[in-house]
Design an enzyme around this catalytic site. Structure first.
Site, PDB file in Angstrom:
ATOM      1  CB  SER A   1      -1.035   0.033   1.260  1.00 13.76           C
ATOM      2  OG  SER A   1      -1.560   1.285   1.499  1.00 13.76           O
TER       3      SER A   1
ATOM      4  CE1 TYR B   1      -3.897  -2.489   5.419  1.00 12.04           C
ATOM      5  CE2 TYR B   1      -3.369  -0.094   4.521  1.00 12.04           C
ATOM      6  CZ  TYR B   1      -3.670  -1.488   4.310  1.00 12.04           C
ATOM      7  OH  TYR B   1      -3.711  -1.857   3.160  1.00 12.04           O
TER       8      TYR B   1
END
Length: 242
Positions: free
Chosen positions: A140, A154
């Site tokens: 990501s 995250y």
């Protein structure tokens, strides 16, 4: 030339489902790994078969070693695994780190890091014996942006995925295994706690919009293809300029 057979974890929805469809269009047989939504996984497998390729669905908890082994053992039904897309992931709690639930953070670490490591370990074992292959990890843009105020934990897991890609690519290159990574920005999927988040963040993206799952799938397909035969250790950012 071997028939491509690729395992896609988290393949029942979002980016994973788009990857399955794109790979089928490019000639891959596909194993759709899913956690809970059997109906969605079967729909993805049906679409793969409609494209003329073989497919099966396997329920898997990627953070569980035995479950990962069952996933790869089941894939043998279709042939020799040549590719793995490490895509299954969760965000965990949303909000400031100081307010985050510890169990939720741990589960995110288990799925996003431990799960990737377990799947990659098994893939490397099998691919080393069968003449090589390719792994694509889904990271990501959060790995470098940090996601402050939303999910720092995250972002940390995705930074770990980037590091894993770099190290493992060097470790297994001589075994004929390529390891690369795609780092999406915000994409229109069901991943977000707020379904309208992609629209809300669009103004901060240089291209002025969030991405579509198909745009991520195209990058994954290229990294698994022969066109990327000299590419390993890459982290390909597909984030609209972020």
């Amino acid at each position: 030339m071997r028939q491509p057979l690729t395992i896609v974890t988290g393949g029942s929805r979002g980016i994973g489902a788009a990857v399955c469809a794109r790979l089928a269009a490019e000639g891959h047989d596909v194993v759709v790994g899913y956690r809970s939504d059997a109906d969605a996984a079967h729909d993805v497998a049906k679409a793969v078969r409609a494209a003329g390729r073989r497919s099966l669905t396997v329920r898997v908890d990627t953070a569980d070693e035995a479950s990962v082994d069952r996933l790869f053992d089941s894939a043998v039904e279709l042939g020799t695994v040549t590719g793995l897309v490490n895509n299954a992931g969760i965000s965990g709690p949303n909000g400031r780190l100081a307010d985050a639930d510890a169990d939720g953070m741990r589960r995110a670490l288990d799925v996003n890091v431990w799960g990737y490591l377990l799947c990659a370990r098994r893939a490397v074992r099998d691919m080393t014996r069968s003449g090589g292959g390719a792994i694509v990890n889904i990271s990501s843009a959060a790995a470098t942006l940090g996601s402050p105020g939303q999910y720092v934990h995250y972002a940390a897991t995705k930074a770990a995925v980037d590091a894993m890609t770099t190290g493992l690519s060097k470790e297994v290159a001589a075994d004929g295994i390529r390891v690369n990574c795609v780092a999406p920005g915000t994409v229109w999927t069901g991943f977000h706690e707020d379904p309208q988040r992609p629209a809300k963040v669009a103004a901060a993206v240089p291209m002025g919009r969030a991405g579509q799952p198909q745009e991520i799938a195209g990058a994954v397909a290229w990294l698994l293809s022969d066109d990327a035969s000299y590419t390993t250790g890459a982290v390909l950012r597909v984030a609209g300029g972020l």
